[in-house]
Design an enzyme around this catalytic site. Structure first.
Site, mmCIF file in Angstrom:
data_model
loop_
_atom_site.group_PDB
_atom_site.id
_atom_site.type_symbol
_atom_site.label_atom_id
_atom_site.label_comp_id
_atom_site.label_asym_id
_atom_site.label_seq_id
_atom_site.Cartn_x
_atom_site.Cartn_y
_atom_site.Cartn_z
ATOM 1 N N GLU A 1 -20.178 -36.407 46.481
ATOM 2 C CA GLU A 1 -21.086 -37.230 45.676
ATOM 3 C C GLU A 1 -21.343 -38.577 46.356
ATOM 4 O OE1 GLU A 1 -18.985 -36.795 41.971
ATOM 5 O OE2 GLU A 1 -19.578 -34.683 41.949
ATOM 6 N N HIS B 1 -16.010 -38.010 49.392
ATOM 7 C CA HIS B 1 -16.411 -37.044 48.365
ATOM 8 C C HIS B 1 -17.894 -36.721 48.529
ATOM 9 C CE1 HIS B 1 -17.337 -35.237 44.504
ATOM 10 N NE2 HIS B 1 -16.046 -34.982 44.406
ATOM 11 N N GLU C 1 -14.070 -28.971 49.505
ATOM 12 C CA GLU C 1 -14.873 -28.947 48.287
ATOM 13 C C GLU C 1 -16.290 -28.464 48.624
ATOM 14 O OE1 GLU C 1 -13.091 -31.491 44.973
ATOM 15 O OE2 GLU C 1 -14.596 -32.686 46.009
ATOM 16 N N SER D 1 -14.978 -26.857 40.502
ATOM 17 C CA SER D 1 -14.921 -26.061 39.278
ATOM 18 C C SER D 1 -13.567 -25.390 39.045
ATOM 19 C CB SER D 1 -16.045 -25.009 39.257
ATOM 20 O OG SER D 1 -17.307 -25.656 39.220
ATOM 21 N N GLY E 1 -18.831 -29.082 39.955
ATOM 22 C CA GLY E 1 -19.494 -29.337 38.682
ATOM 23 C C GLY E 1 -20.469 -28.257 38.258
ATOM 24 N N ASN F 1 -9.889 -36.053 39.564
ATOM 25 C CA ASN F 1 -10.951 -37.004 39.914
ATOM 26 C C ASN F 1 -11.778 -37.219 38.654
ATOM 27 O OD1 ASN F 1 -13.120 -38.395 40.909
ATOM 28 N ND2 ASN F 1 -13.889 -36.724 42.213
ATOM 29 N N TRP F 2 -11.559 -38.368 38.026
ATOM 30 C CA TRP F 2 -12.221 -38.611 36.729
ATOM 31 C C TRP F 2 -13.691 -39.008 36.895
ATOM 32 C CZ3 TRP F 2 -8.147 -41.852 33.442
ATOM 33 C CH2 TRP F 2 -7.002 -41.068 33.279
ATOM 34 N N LYS F 3 -14.093 -39.280 38.141
ATOM 35 C CA LYS F 3 -15.482 -39.688 38.428
ATOM 36 C C LYS F 3 -15.876 -40.867 37.511
ATOM 37 C CE LYS F 3 -16.348 -35.112 40.183
ATOM 38 N NZ LYS F 3 -17.282 -34.050 40.481
ATOM 39 N N GLY G 1 -12.147 -31.977 38.925
ATOM 40 C CA GLY G 1 -13.039 -32.918 38.273
ATOM 41 C C GLY G 1 -13.048 -32.707 36.766
ATOM 42 N N GLY G 2 -14.004 -31.919 36.300
ATOM 43 C CA GLY G 2 -14.214 -31.737 34.862
ATOM 44 C C GLY G 2 -12.949 -31.388 34.089
HETATM 45 P P1 PGA Z 1 -15.328 -30.267 39.365
HETATM 46 O O1 PGA Z 1 -15.298 -31.493 40.409
HETATM 47 O O2 PGA Z 1 -13.917 -29.780 39.215
HETATM 48 O O3 PGA Z 1 -15.895 -30.842 38.115
HETATM 49 O O4 PGA Z 1 -16.213 -29.213 39.973
HETATM 50 C C1 PGA Z 1 -14.437 -31.467 41.518
HETATM 51 C C2 PGA Z 1 -14.657 -32.665 42.395
HETATM 52 O O5 PGA Z 1 -15.810 -33.098 42.553
HETATM 53 O O6 PGA Z 1 -13.709 -33.240 42.938
#
Ligand code: PGA
Length: 262
Positions: A102, A100, A172, A218, A178, A14-16, A239-240
């Protein structure tokens, strides 16, 4: 630890709100080169909408699938700034993230909207990756199971076992996203068991065991092997660590390493 036979594995990046079209194409080229033509598990990347086209081009000939990070539940109409499922399918997407945290917590999406998006994705031929998870305060208050049951019920009530099986769940925990604070394999396993038991009740007995459930929050190359060693954890939403080809490749390699050769 020896590999174990189990449900197919999936790792999604997930590149956000990261990577322009040019940057995304570079990352996609690097990933395609590292993963080769036939990665040992399903690999998906979810760039921002405006990078989908260039990433699609960069992934041509590779087995990496394209996904989006969101969709509007309606197929078309006067919805300024929104993107529909048919548009994503035409852009080459096979997957789409829905619900998600977010978007649930940052953009006010509720369970009813997540349910509509799940159905819209299926209507438009996309596999939804349905995110659920508790906040830190909900966990601290002992409400993790209540939250997961409510979110899974809200999303899956009314789906047939076959329909549910064509979706992916991502557990999640919001406190792990994050933050660098990854859930332990035991915490993830417990949550995945609650999700499967809820699917058994809401969809049909036995439905949970057939579902692909990812862990997200994470995940990186260090935490991935421990998580993937647990048979409840079928992959990861990353994500990251998906923003750098070598880091994402190491997570995919950890997932593939836990699969028994067939
Ligand atoms: P993260 O994000 O790996 O940076 O914690 C995961 C996500 O939000 O899908």
């Amino acid at each position: 630890m020896s590999p174990v036979a189990r449900r197919p594995r999936l790792v999604a990046g997930n590149w956000k709100m990261h990577k322009t079209g040019v940057e995304g194409a570079t990352l996609a080229h690097e990933l395609a080169a590292l993963l080769g033509a036939r990665p040992q598990c399903t690999v998906v990347v979810c760039p921002p909408f405006v990078a989908l086209d260039s990433v699609r081009g960069a992934l041509r000939g590779s087995a990496i699938a394209l996904g989006a990070q969101n969709l509007h539940p309606e197929p078309r109409g006067a919805f300024t700034g929104e993107i529909s499922g048919p548009m994503l399918a035409a852009a080459g997407c096979r997957y789409v993230i829905v619900g998600h945290s977010e978007r649930r917590h940052g953009m006010g999406e509720d369970d009813a909207l997540v349910a509509r998006k799940l159905r819209a994705a299926r209507r438009d031929g996309l596999t939804p990756i349905v995110c659920v998870g508790e906040t830190l305060s909900e966990r601290d208050q002992g409400l993790t199971a209540d939250v997961l049951v409510r979110q899974i019920r809200g999303a899956y009530e009314g789906l047939s076992p076959a329909e549910a099986q064509e979706t992916v769940v991502a557990y999640e925990p919001v406190w792990a996203i994050g933050t660098g604070r990854v859930a332990t394999p035991e915490q993830a396993r417990d949550a995945h068991r609650i999700i499967r038991a809820t699917l058994d009740r809401v969809v049909a007995p036995g439905a949970g065991a057939k579902m692909c459930i990812l862990y997200g929050g994470s995940v990186n190359a260090d935490s991935a092997p421990g998580l993937f060693a647990d048979p409840e954890i079928d992959g990861a939403l990353v994500g990251g660590a998906s923003l750098e080809a070598a880091a994402f490749f190491r997570v995919v390699a950890a997932a593939a390493a836990a699969i028994a050769p067939v």
